[in-house]
Write a protein that holds these residues in place. Structure first.
Motif, PDB file in Angstrom:
ATOM      1  N   VAL A 257       0.861  -1.181   0.000  1.00  0.00           N
ATOM      2  CA  VAL A 257       0.000   0.000   0.000  1.00  0.00           C
ATOM      3  C   VAL A 257       0.898   1.232   0.000  1.00  0.00           C
ATOM      4  O   VAL A 257       1.694   1.426   0.917  1.00  0.00           O
ATOM      5  CB  VAL A 257      -0.929   0.030   1.230  1.00  0.00           C
ATOM      6  N   VAL A 258       0.792   2.051  -1.045  1.00  0.00           N
ATOM      7  CA  VAL A 258       1.618   3.256  -1.166  1.00  0.00           C
ATOM      8  C   VAL A 258       0.727   4.470  -0.950  1.00  0.00           C
ATOM      9  O   VAL A 258      -0.034   4.876  -1.838  1.00  0.00           O
ATOM     10  CB  VAL A 258       2.306   3.341  -2.544  1.00  0.00           C
ATOM     11  N   ASP A 259       0.813   5.057   0.248  1.00  0.00           N
ATOM     12  CA  ASP A 259      -0.031   6.200   0.591  1.00  0.00           C
ATOM     13  C   ASP A 259       0.651   6.955   1.724  1.00  0.00           C
ATOM     14  O   ASP A 259       1.056   6.345   2.726  1.00  0.00           O
ATOM     15  CB  ASP A 259      -1.421   5.724   1.028  1.00  0.00           C
TER      16      ASP A 259
ATOM     17  N   GLN B  34       9.046  -9.265  -4.108  1.00  0.00           N
ATOM     18  CA  GLN B  34       8.207  -8.909  -5.251  1.00  0.00           C
ATOM     19  C   GLN B  34       6.736  -9.036  -4.855  1.00  0.00           C
ATOM     20  O   GLN B  34       6.264 -10.114  -4.507  1.00  0.00           O
ATOM     21  CB  GLN B  34       8.514  -9.824  -6.431  1.00  0.00           C
ATOM     22  N   PRO B  35       5.979  -7.933  -4.912  1.00  0.00           N
ATOM     23  CA  PRO B  35       4.563  -7.999  -4.540  1.00  0.00           C
ATOM     24  C   PRO B  35       3.718  -8.582  -5.663  1.00  0.00           C
ATOM     25  O   PRO B  35       4.110  -8.568  -6.830  1.00  0.00           O
ATOM     26  CB  PRO B  35       4.209  -6.527  -4.298  1.00  0.00           C
ATOM     27  N   ASP B  36       2.555  -9.089  -5.297  1.00  0.00           N
ATOM     28  CA  ASP B  36       1.579  -9.517  -6.304  1.00  0.00           C
ATOM     29  C   ASP B  36       0.759  -8.327  -6.797  1.00  0.00           C
ATOM     30  O   ASP B  36       0.315  -8.310  -7.942  1.00  0.00           O
ATOM     31  CB  ASP B  36       0.640 -10.570  -5.714  1.00  0.00           C
ATOM     32  N   LEU B  37       0.587  -7.324  -5.921  1.00  0.00           N
ATOM     33  CA  LEU B  37      -0.256  -6.181  -6.272  1.00  0.00           C
ATOM     34  C   LEU B  37       0.189  -4.964  -5.476  1.00  0.00           C
ATOM     35  O   LEU B  37       0.627  -5.084  -4.332  1.00  0.00           O
ATOM     36  CB  LEU B  37      -1.722  -6.508  -5.993  1.00  0.00           C
ATOM     37  N   VAL B  38       0.089  -3.801  -6.090  1.00  0.00           N
ATOM     38  CA  VAL B  38       0.400  -2.531  -5.429  1.00  0.00           C
ATOM     39  C   VAL B  38      -0.835  -1.642  -5.476  1.00  0.00           C
ATOM     40  O   VAL B  38      -1.420  -1.429  -6.546  1.00  0.00           O
ATOM     41  CB  VAL B  38       1.581  -1.816  -6.111  1.00  0.00           C
ATOM     42  N   LEU B  39      -1.248  -1.151  -4.306  1.00  0.00           N
ATOM     43  CA  LEU B  39      -2.283  -0.121  -4.223  1.00  0.00           C
ATOM     44  C   LEU B  39      -1.559   1.215  -4.163  1.00  0.00           C
ATOM     45  O   LEU B  39      -0.837   1.492  -3.199  1.00  0.00           O
ATOM     46  CB  LEU B  39      -3.148  -0.308  -2.973  1.00  0.00           C
ATOM     47  N   LEU B  40      -1.726   2.029  -5.186  1.00  0.00           N
ATOM     48  CA  LEU B  40      -0.889   3.220  -5.362  1.00  0.00           C
ATOM     49  C   LEU B  40      -1.715   4.498  -5.347  1.00  0.00           C
ATOM     50  O   LEU B  40      -2.578   4.712  -6.207  1.00  0.00           O
ATOM     51  CB  LEU B  40      -0.140   3.106  -6.694  1.00  0.00           C
ATOM     52  N   ASP B  41      -1.432   5.358  -4.354  1.00  0.00           N
ATOM     53  CA  ASP B  41      -2.056   6.679  -4.333  1.00  0.00           C
ATOM     54  C   ASP B  41      -1.298   7.601  -5.277  1.00  0.00           C
ATOM     55  O   ASP B  41      -0.074   7.519  -5.393  1.00  0.00           O
ATOM     56  CB  ASP B  41      -2.015   7.233  -2.906  1.00  0.00           C
ATOM     57  N   LEU B  42      -2.018   8.482  -5.976  1.00  0.00           N
ATOM     58  CA  LEU B  42      -1.367   9.403  -6.910  1.00  0.00           C
ATOM     59  C   LEU B  42      -0.820  10.644  -6.217  1.00  0.00           C
ATOM     60  O   LEU B  42       0.161  11.227  -6.665  1.00  0.00           O
ATOM     61  CB  LEU B  42      -2.339   9.828  -8.009  1.00  0.00           C
TER      62      LEU B  42
ATOM     63  N   LEU C 177       1.156  11.845  -3.798  1.00  0.00           N
ATOM     64  CA  LEU C 177       2.259  11.714  -2.854  1.00  0.00           C
ATOM     65  C   LEU C 177       3.027  13.033  -2.804  1.00  0.00           C
ATOM     66  O   LEU C 177       3.053  13.793  -3.771  1.00  0.00           O
ATOM     67  CB  LEU C 177       3.175  10.570  -3.279  1.00  0.00           C
ATOM     68  N   GLU C 178       3.673  13.313  -1.672  1.00  0.00           N
ATOM     69  CA  GLU C 178       4.296  14.615  -1.478  1.00  0.00           C
ATOM     70  C   GLU C 178       5.472  14.860  -2.421  1.00  0.00           C
ATOM     71  O   GLU C 178       5.641  15.944  -2.952  1.00  0.00           O
ATOM     72  CB  GLU C 178       4.763  14.761  -0.024  1.00  0.00           C
ATOM     73  N   VAL C 179       6.329  13.857  -2.615  1.00  0.00           N
ATOM     74  CA  VAL C 179       7.575  14.071  -3.348  1.00  0.00           C
ATOM     75  C   VAL C 179       7.468  13.649  -4.804  1.00  0.00           C
ATOM     76  O   VAL C 179       7.849  14.396  -5.709  1.00  0.00           O
ATOM     77  CB  VAL C 179       8.740  13.324  -2.663  1.00  0.00           C
ATOM     78  N   GLU C 180       6.952  12.451  -5.061  1.00  0.00           N
ATOM     79  CA  GLU C 180       6.900  11.914  -6.417  1.00  0.00           C
ATOM     80  C   GLU C 180       5.457  11.732  -6.873  1.00  0.00           C
ATOM     81  O   GLU C 180       4.577  11.428  -6.084  1.00  0.00           O
ATOM     82  CB  GLU C 180       7.636  10.571  -6.489  1.00  0.00           C
ATOM     83  N   ASP C 181       5.238  11.921  -8.158  1.00  0.00           N
ATOM     84  CA  ASP C 181       3.911  11.730  -8.715  1.00  0.00           C
ATOM     85  C   ASP C 181       3.623  10.244  -8.877  1.00  0.00           C
ATOM     86  O   ASP C 181       4.472   9.473  -9.335  1.00  0.00           O
ATOM     87  CB  ASP C 181       3.808  12.427 -10.074  1.00  0.00           C
ATOM     88  N   GLY C 182       2.402   9.840  -8.510  1.00  0.00           N
ATOM     89  CA  GLY C 182       2.040   8.431  -8.577  1.00  0.00           C
ATOM     90  C   GLY C 182       2.065   7.866  -9.988  1.00  0.00           C
ATOM     91  O   GLY C 182       2.336   6.676 -10.179  1.00  0.00           O
ATOM     92  N   ILE C 183       1.783   8.688 -10.994  1.00  0.00           N
ATOM     93  CA  ILE C 183       1.817   8.217 -12.379  1.00  0.00           C
ATOM     94  C   ILE C 183       3.237   7.766 -12.735  1.00  0.00           C
ATOM     95  O   ILE C 183       3.437   6.707 -13.357  1.00  0.00           O
ATOM     96  CB  ILE C 183       1.354   9.313 -13.356  1.00  0.00           C
ATOM     97  N   ASP C 184       4.239   8.556 -12.336  1.00  0.00           N
ATOM     98  CA  ASP C 184       5.628   8.184 -12.612  1.00  0.00           C
ATOM     99  C   ASP C 184       5.995   6.883 -11.908  1.00  0.00           C
ATOM    100  O   ASP C 184       6.721   6.047 -12.461  1.00  0.00           O
ATOM    101  CB  ASP C 184       6.578   9.298 -12.162  1.00  0.00           C
ATOM    102  N   LEU C 185       5.501   6.703 -10.689  1.00  0.00           N
ATOM    103  CA  LEU C 185       5.773   5.462  -9.966  1.00  0.00           C
ATOM    104  C   LEU C 185       5.092   4.275 -10.632  1.00  0.00           C
ATOM    105  O   LEU C 185       5.642   3.170 -10.648  1.00  0.00           O
ATOM    106  CB  LEU C 185       5.313   5.581  -8.508  1.00  0.00           C
ATOM    107  N   ALA C 186       3.894   4.480 -11.197  1.00  0.00           N
ATOM    108  CA  ALA C 186       3.216   3.401 -11.909  1.00  0.00           C
ATOM    109  C   ALA C 186       4.043   2.951 -13.103  1.00  0.00           C
ATOM    110  O   ALA C 186       4.204   1.749 -13.350  1.00  0.00           O
ATOM    111  CB  ALA C 186       1.818   3.846 -12.357  1.00  0.00           C
TER     112      ALA C 186
ATOM    113  N   ILE D 127      -5.425   4.194  -6.263  1.00  0.00           N
ATOM    114  CA  ILE D 127      -6.461   4.680  -5.347  1.00  0.00           C
ATOM    115  C   ILE D 127      -6.181   6.155  -5.105  1.00  0.00           C
ATOM    116  O   ILE D 127      -5.104   6.520  -4.648  1.00  0.00           O
ATOM    117  CB  ILE D 127      -6.477   3.879  -4.025  1.00  0.00           C
ATOM    118  N   THR D 128      -7.121   7.003  -5.427  1.00  0.00           N
ATOM    119  CA  THR D 128      -6.831   8.433  -5.385  1.00  0.00           C
ATOM    120  C   THR D 128      -8.097   9.264  -5.293  1.00  0.00           C
ATOM    121  O   THR D 128      -9.184   8.794  -5.632  1.00  0.00           O
ATOM    122  CB  THR D 128      -6.043   8.852  -6.640  1.00  0.00           C
ATOM    123  N   GLY D 129      -7.925  10.491  -4.837  1.00  0.00           N
ATOM    124  CA  GLY D 129      -9.020  11.438  -4.826  1.00  0.00           C
ATOM    125  C   GLY D 129      -9.140  12.206  -6.126  1.00  0.00           C
ATOM    126  O   GLY D 129     -10.072  12.974  -6.319  1.00  0.00           O
ATOM    127  N   ARG D 130      -8.182  12.004  -7.037  1.00  0.00           N
ATOM    128  CA  ARG D 130      -8.209  12.691  -8.330  1.00  0.00           C
ATOM    129  C   ARG D 130      -9.159  11.941  -9.265  1.00  0.00           C
ATOM    130  O   ARG D 130      -8.852  10.855  -9.734  1.00  0.00           O
ATOM    131  CB  ARG D 130      -6.798  12.753  -8.919  1.00  0.00           C
TER     132      ARG D 130
END
Length: 240
Positions: free
Chosen positions: A19-21, A58-66, A68-77, A91-94
């Motif tokens: 979970v990335v949030d 190695q995870p099977d799945l990542v829940l990724l918030d967009l 984030l304070e330092v890096e954009d979630g799209i770039d991390l995806a 998972i995001t409010g956008r």
């Protein structure tokens, strides 16, 4: 236990989720509910912690918030798609359409808007894991006329000298594999997506199809077409 439940249980058993949030309260709530559902969960508040987590396991799945304070979630995806085989649910409010398109185009398997119901999130997680665990033919290459899908290299090529190829995401490979295996027959949106998510506003499969079509058009692979079948799904056909 019926076949459907057995498939879900197999996909879920010991599945590892990151979970990335950076919202610690949200992250802890997700970990608590995911643990209760039988998943193994790690938390990451930023890109650095995410990289450390997936390098160690190695995870099977990542829940990724967009957001984030330092890096954009799209770039991390984009980074996750290149560095791991993990499924990604954003998972995001956008909730702008452009953000959803960018997220799915970056390689995410699904996109869910905050606030969300935890039961819907769990259903989406099971659906994504089930799609990833569906058995396809052991061969890494599927052929259709002059075309070849290489599932390992994640390329779809028209054979020739030189060949003309497009590069696909993991989700696009799975969608194209299913369409090729149906050999021109119509495939429902539910078959391509999920039998659990019934919401008529969920259009993620259409975004993935749109991305494949765009790549085909840009590479001038115009003799293979993904046709929509109104109210049902899609089919793949060769054009003369």
């Amino acid at each position: 236990m019926d076949n459907r439940e057995r498939t879900d249980s197999q996909a879920q058993a010991q599945a590892s989720i990151i979970v990335v949030d950076d919202d610690q309260r949200m992250a802890r709530m997700l970990r608590r509910n995911l643990n209760a559902a039988g998943f193994q969960v790690s938390l990451a508040a930023n890109g650095r912690e995410l990289r450390n987590a997936y390098r160690h396991r190695q995870p099977d799945l990542v829940l990724l918030d967009l957001n984030l304070e330092v890096e954009d979630g799209i770039d991390l995806a984009v980074e996750l798609v290149a560095a791991t085989s993990a499924a990604i649910i954003i998972i995001t409010g956008r909730d702008e359409l452009n953000d959803r398109v960018k997220g799915l185009d970056a390689g995410a398997d699904d996109y869910i808007i905050k606030p969300f119901d935890i039961d819907e999130l769990l259903a989406r997680i099971r659906a994504v894991l089930r799609r990833r665990s569906l058995e396809l033919p052991q061969t890494n290459q599927l052929e259709l006329g002059p075309f070849c899908l290489d599932r390992t290299a994640r390329t779809f090529c028209r054979v020739g000298s030189p060949p003309t190829c497009i590069t696909l995401t993991e989700t696009e490979v799975r969608i194209l594999s299913i369409l090729i295996l149906h050999n021109g027959r119509v495939v429902s949106r539910e078959q391509l997506m999920s039998r659990e998510i019934k919401s008529p506003v969920d259009r993620s499969i259409d975004v993935h199809i749109g991305n494949i079509r765009r790549k085909l058009k840009q590479s001038k692979l115009n003799d293979i077409v993904i046709w929509p079948v109104r109210g049902f799904g899609y089919r793949l056909r060769l054009e003369p």
